[in-house]
Design a protein around this motif. Structure first.
Motif, PDB file in Angstrom:
ATOM      1  N   PRO A 125     -35.044 -32.646 -17.645  1.00  0.00           N
ATOM      2  CA  PRO A 125     -33.730 -32.147 -17.208  1.00  0.00           C
ATOM      3  C   PRO A 125     -32.629 -33.187 -17.288  1.00  0.00           C
ATOM      4  O   PRO A 125     -31.443 -32.825 -17.280  1.00  0.00           O
ATOM      5  CB  PRO A 125     -33.981 -31.711 -15.761  1.00  0.00           C
ATOM      6  N   ALA A 126     -32.984 -34.469 -17.415  1.00  0.00           N
ATOM      7  CA  ALA A 126     -31.958 -35.505 -17.569  1.00  0.00           C
ATOM      8  C   ALA A 126     -31.136 -35.283 -18.832  1.00  0.00           C
ATOM      9  O   ALA A 126     -29.978 -35.715 -18.912  1.00  0.00           O
ATOM     10  CB  ALA A 126     -32.605 -36.888 -17.603  1.00  0.00           C
ATOM     11  N   LEU A 127     -31.705 -34.594 -19.831  1.00  0.00           N
ATOM     12  CA  LEU A 127     -30.953 -34.313 -21.057  1.00  0.00           C
ATOM     13  C   LEU A 127     -29.752 -33.423 -20.782  1.00  0.00           C
ATOM     14  O   LEU A 127     -28.782 -33.435 -21.539  1.00  0.00           O
ATOM     15  CB  LEU A 127     -31.870 -33.639 -22.090  1.00  0.00           C
ATOM     16  N   LEU A 128     -29.802 -32.653 -19.698  1.00  0.00           N
ATOM     17  CA  LEU A 128     -28.689 -31.760 -19.359  1.00  0.00           C
ATOM     18  C   LEU A 128     -27.473 -32.529 -18.867  1.00  0.00           C
ATOM     19  O   LEU A 128     -26.396 -31.960 -18.716  1.00  0.00           O
ATOM     20  CB  LEU A 128     -29.130 -30.755 -18.293  1.00  0.00           C
ATOM     21  N   GLN A 129     -27.644 -33.814 -18.610  1.00  0.00           N
ATOM     22  CA  GLN A 129     -26.547 -34.660 -18.162  1.00  0.00           C
ATOM     23  C   GLN A 129     -25.865 -35.372 -19.333  1.00  0.00           C
ATOM     24  O   GLN A 129     -24.813 -35.991 -19.159  1.00  0.00           O
ATOM     25  CB  GLN A 129     -27.080 -35.738 -17.195  1.00  0.00           C
ATOM     26  N   ARG A 130     -26.435 -35.287 -20.517  1.00  0.00           N
ATOM     27  CA  ARG A 130     -25.980 -36.099 -21.638  1.00  0.00           C
ATOM     28  C   ARG A 130     -24.954 -35.364 -22.492  1.00  0.00           C
ATOM     29  O   ARG A 130     -24.851 -34.142 -22.480  1.00  0.00           O
ATOM     30  CB  ARG A 130     -27.175 -36.511 -22.497  1.00  0.00           C
ATOM     31  N   ALA A 131     -24.195 -36.147 -23.253  1.00  0.00           N
ATOM     32  CA  ALA A 131     -23.242 -35.563 -24.204  1.00  0.00           C
ATOM     33  C   ALA A 131     -24.006 -34.782 -25.260  1.00  0.00           C
ATOM     34  O   ALA A 131     -25.030 -35.244 -25.774  1.00  0.00           O
ATOM     35  CB  ALA A 131     -22.424 -36.674 -24.856  1.00  0.00           C
ATOM     36  N   ALA A 132     -23.514 -33.582 -25.583  1.00  0.00           N
ATOM     37  CA  ALA A 132     -24.285 -32.685 -26.439  1.00  0.00           C
ATOM     38  C   ALA A 132     -23.389 -31.962 -27.438  1.00  0.00           C
ATOM     39  O   ALA A 132     -22.194 -31.822 -27.251  1.00  0.00           O
ATOM     40  CB  ALA A 132     -25.033 -31.657 -25.583  1.00  0.00           C
ATOM     41  N   VAL A 133     -24.038 -31.493 -28.509  1.00  0.00           N
ATOM     42  CA  VAL A 133     -23.410 -30.655 -29.524  1.00  0.00           C
ATOM     43  C   VAL A 133     -24.292 -29.425 -29.697  1.00  0.00           C
ATOM     44  O   VAL A 133     -25.514 -29.537 -29.804  1.00  0.00           O
ATOM     45  CB  VAL A 133     -23.282 -31.391 -30.873  1.00  0.00           C
ATOM     46  N   ALA A 134     -23.693 -28.243 -29.703  1.00  0.00           N
ATOM     47  CA  ALA A 134     -24.435 -27.009 -29.952  1.00  0.00           C
ATOM     48  C   ALA A 134     -24.452 -26.724 -31.449  1.00  0.00           C
ATOM     49  O   ALA A 134     -23.427 -26.853 -32.117  1.00  0.00           O
ATOM     50  CB  ALA A 134     -23.817 -25.842 -29.201  1.00  0.00           C
ATOM     51  N   VAL A 135     -25.618 -26.350 -31.963  1.00  0.00           N
ATOM     52  CA  VAL A 135     -25.771 -25.977 -33.370  1.00  0.00           C
ATOM     53  C   VAL A 135     -26.392 -24.587 -33.395  1.00  0.00           C
ATOM     54  O   VAL A 135     -27.507 -24.391 -32.905  1.00  0.00           O
ATOM     55  CB  VAL A 135     -26.656 -26.980 -34.133  1.00  0.00           C
ATOM     56  N   VAL A 136     -25.671 -23.619 -33.931  1.00  0.00           N
ATOM     57  CA  VAL A 136     -26.121 -22.224 -33.909  1.00  0.00           C
ATOM     58  C   VAL A 136     -25.900 -21.588 -35.271  1.00  0.00           C
ATOM     59  O   VAL A 136     -25.165 -22.116 -36.112  1.00  0.00           O
ATOM     60  CB  VAL A 136     -25.388 -21.410 -32.827  1.00  0.00           C
ATOM     61  N   GLY A 137     -26.520 -20.425 -35.466  1.00  0.00           N
ATOM     62  CA  GLY A 137     -26.331 -19.724 -36.730  1.00  0.00           C
ATOM     63  C   GLY A 137     -27.274 -18.548 -36.865  1.00  0.00           C
ATOM     64  O   GLY A 137     -27.901 -18.110 -35.895  1.00  0.00           O
ATOM     65  N   SER A 138     -27.419 -18.060 -38.069  1.00  0.00           N
ATOM     66  CA  SER A 138     -28.124 -16.821 -38.350  1.00  0.00           C
ATOM     67  C   SER A 138     -29.619 -16.940 -38.115  1.00  0.00           C
ATOM     68  O   SER A 138     -30.240 -17.972 -38.389  1.00  0.00           O
ATOM     69  CB  SER A 138     -27.877 -16.416 -39.801  1.00  0.00           C
ATOM     70  N   ARG A 139     -30.216 -15.846 -37.638  1.00  0.00           N
ATOM     71  CA  ARG A 139     -31.672 -15.773 -37.553  1.00  0.00           C
ATOM     72  C   ARG A 139     -32.286 -15.612 -38.937  1.00  0.00           C
ATOM     73  O   ARG A 139     -33.406 -16.052 -39.176  1.00  0.00           O
ATOM     74  CB  ARG A 139     -32.087 -14.592 -36.664  1.00  0.00           C
ATOM     75  N   ASN A 140     -31.586 -14.958 -39.835  1.00  0.00           N
ATOM     76  CA  ASN A 140     -32.085 -14.717 -41.194  1.00  0.00           C
ATOM     77  C   ASN A 140     -31.413 -15.686 -42.159  1.00  0.00           C
ATOM     78  O   ASN A 140     -30.754 -15.286 -43.111  1.00  0.00           O
ATOM     79  CB  ASN A 140     -31.816 -13.267 -41.604  1.00  0.00           C
ATOM     80  N   ALA A 141     -31.589 -16.941 -41.912  1.00  0.00           N
ATOM     81  CA  ALA A 141     -30.873 -17.970 -42.662  1.00  0.00           C
ATOM     82  C   ALA A 141     -31.485 -18.198 -44.037  1.00  0.00           C
ATOM     83  O   ALA A 141     -32.673 -17.943 -44.265  1.00  0.00           O
ATOM     84  CB  ALA A 141     -30.878 -19.273 -41.875  1.00  0.00           C
ATOM     85  N   SER A 142     -30.669 -18.691 -44.942  1.00  0.00           N
ATOM     86  CA  SER A 142     -31.166 -19.115 -46.246  1.00  0.00           C
ATOM     87  C   SER A 142     -31.833 -20.476 -46.100  1.00  0.00           C
ATOM     88  O   SER A 142     -31.676 -21.171 -45.099  1.00  0.00           O
ATOM     89  CB  SER A 142     -30.002 -19.229 -47.245  1.00  0.00           C
ATOM     90  N   ARG A 143     -32.570 -20.849 -47.126  1.00  0.00           N
ATOM     91  CA  ARG A 143     -33.213 -22.165 -47.077  1.00  0.00           C
ATOM     92  C   ARG A 143     -32.168 -23.266 -47.003  1.00  0.00           C
ATOM     93  O   ARG A 143     -32.332 -24.249 -46.291  1.00  0.00           O
ATOM     94  CB  ARG A 143     -34.106 -22.371 -48.297  1.00  0.00           C
ATOM     95  N   GLN A 144     -31.077 -23.098 -47.721  1.00  0.00           N
ATOM     96  CA  GLN A 144     -30.028 -24.114 -47.676  1.00  0.00           C
ATOM     97  C   GLN A 144     -29.435 -24.210 -46.277  1.00  0.00           C
ATOM     98  O   GLN A 144     -29.178 -25.301 -45.779  1.00  0.00           O
ATOM     99  CB  GLN A 144     -28.929 -23.786 -48.688  1.00  0.00           C
TER     100      GLN A 144
END
Length: 383
Positions: A125-144
């Motif tokens: 849970p200490a990670l919840l205190q740290r500076a973070a970046v969210a990375v999101v996108g499609s469930r049906n993603a291309s390989r690229q």
């Protein structure tokens, strides 16, 4: 929120069964106050234990008559079962229940409009205190797209930033995998109870995140996958982060919901562009039209997060390794393909190869991870 935090910190939040029981009753009593009313009650009365011993008239003034009556009634069997289940779950190693009164509660979530009263967490849970970046996108993603998500996330994590995502298939899973390879690690915000793994195909990934990162949920244990819960959890994905990077998204997707919520929360939104012919690029292109920053390298993100590209405790400037083929390979079939989807007939015309030779070269390139076969029979270069 600042007034509430000051109030509860004057009396240290207890970690015993009585305290856990009171928090669960406040958060999950059927017919009780919603999160907003519960926060008002906490501001007025302090810890949940005080609320359950408060005067009925005072409770009704703050939360309403029906909610006050629900709080003062004896706990239902369902609530008692949830309390027992949660206490048993907390007895396992690396299982935590974070409340608004805890110093370990993520400070970034205190800046959003509706922080959850409780967070069920597994791992670090200490990670919840740290500076973070969210990375999101499609469930049906291309390989690229998967490669982009994984490489961006690994580079961000190695620069000291924690990667936050939703543990869905596709881009989310790739982001978590990349985040686990750096010191920043990764946080998975899930839309079920913390004791469940969804989708089940991500069980191995969930085990890795529980060991090296952190899994977090606002939903009570045993909460099954419910469609409405996933868009709601997206506010926590963006809320935990300083910005949201969208890697491949259709025009109607949960990733765009996350981006919209991020903008409302005052977070930055970034998007990776793609082919104008790909449906999975339409969402990113729309975000860019609306003001999201176009991202081509990890350095673009790092410069947004910290001038000069150095994260706190980071390792200096980082960018994705160049994906450029040697000159002698660049002049062959790959050069004829370009980077947009192309049919076999078009490739045959461009390359002058017979069908058998063309299929053979394409198979070799696909096995090497340099092209992918799309639905409909078209090919696309990914190297």
């Amino acid at each position: 929120m600042k007034n509430f935090i000051t109030a509860v910190n004057t009396t240290a939040a207890q970690s015993d069964a009585e305290s856990v029981s009171a928090w669960i009753r406040l958060a999950h009593t059927r017919g009780g106050p919603g999160a907003s009313a519960a926060r008002r009650l906490l501001t007025q009365f302090g810890l949940p234990q005080h609320i359950f011993h408060a005067d009925r008239a005072a409770l009704r003034t703050t939360a309403g008559a029906r909610q006050a009556d629900a709080l003062l009634a004896a706990p239902s069997s369902a609530t008692l079962d949830l309390i027992d289940r949660t206490l048993a779950w907390l007895a396992a190693p690396d299982h935590y229940l974070l409340t608004l009164a805890d110093a370990a509660y993520p400070p970034a979530l205190l800046t959003i409009a509706d922080p959850p009263l409780l967070l069920y967490a597994i791992g670090r849970p200490a990670l919840l205190q740290r500076a973070a970046v969210a990375v999101v996108g499609s469930r049906n993603a291309s390989r690229q797209g998967l490669l982009h998500a994984e490489q961006f996330s690994e580079a961000l994590s190695r620069a000291g930033w924690t990667v936050v995502s939703g543990m869905a298939l596709g881009i989310d899973s790739a982001a978590h995998g990349g985040g686990l390879r750096g010191s920043g690690s990764t946080v998975a915000v899930i839309g079920t109870g913390a004791d469940l793994v969804y989708p089940t195909r991500n069980r191995a990934l969930a085990e890795r995140i529980a060991q090296q990162g952190c899994i977090v949920s606002e939903y009570p244990l045993a909460t099954p996958p419910i469609g409405a819960n996933f868009p709601r959890r997206n506010r926590l994905i963006s809320g935990l982060a300083g910005g949201v990077l969208v890697v491949e998204a259709a025009l109607r997707s949960g990733s765009l919901i996350t981006a919209r919520v991020a903008a409302e929360q005052g977070r930055d939104v970034w998007a990776v562009p793609g082919s104008i012919h790909s449906p999975l690029s339409k969402g990113c292109h729309e975000l860019i039209k609306q003001g999201a920053k176009l991202i081509e390298t990890v350095q673009d993100v790092l410069e947004e997060l910290a001038p000069g590209g150095v994260a706190d405790g980071g390792q200096g400037r980082l960018a994705l390794p160049p994906a450029v083929l040697p000159a002698e390979e660049e002049s062959g079939l790959l050069r004829q393909m370009g980077f947009d989807p192309v049919s076999l007939d078009q490739l045959a015309l461009r390359s002058g190869l017979c069908a058998a030779a063309l299929q053979g070269e394409l198979l070799t390139l696909e096995l090497d991870g340099r092209v992918e076969l799309l639905s409909g029979g078209a090919y696309r270069r990914i190297d």
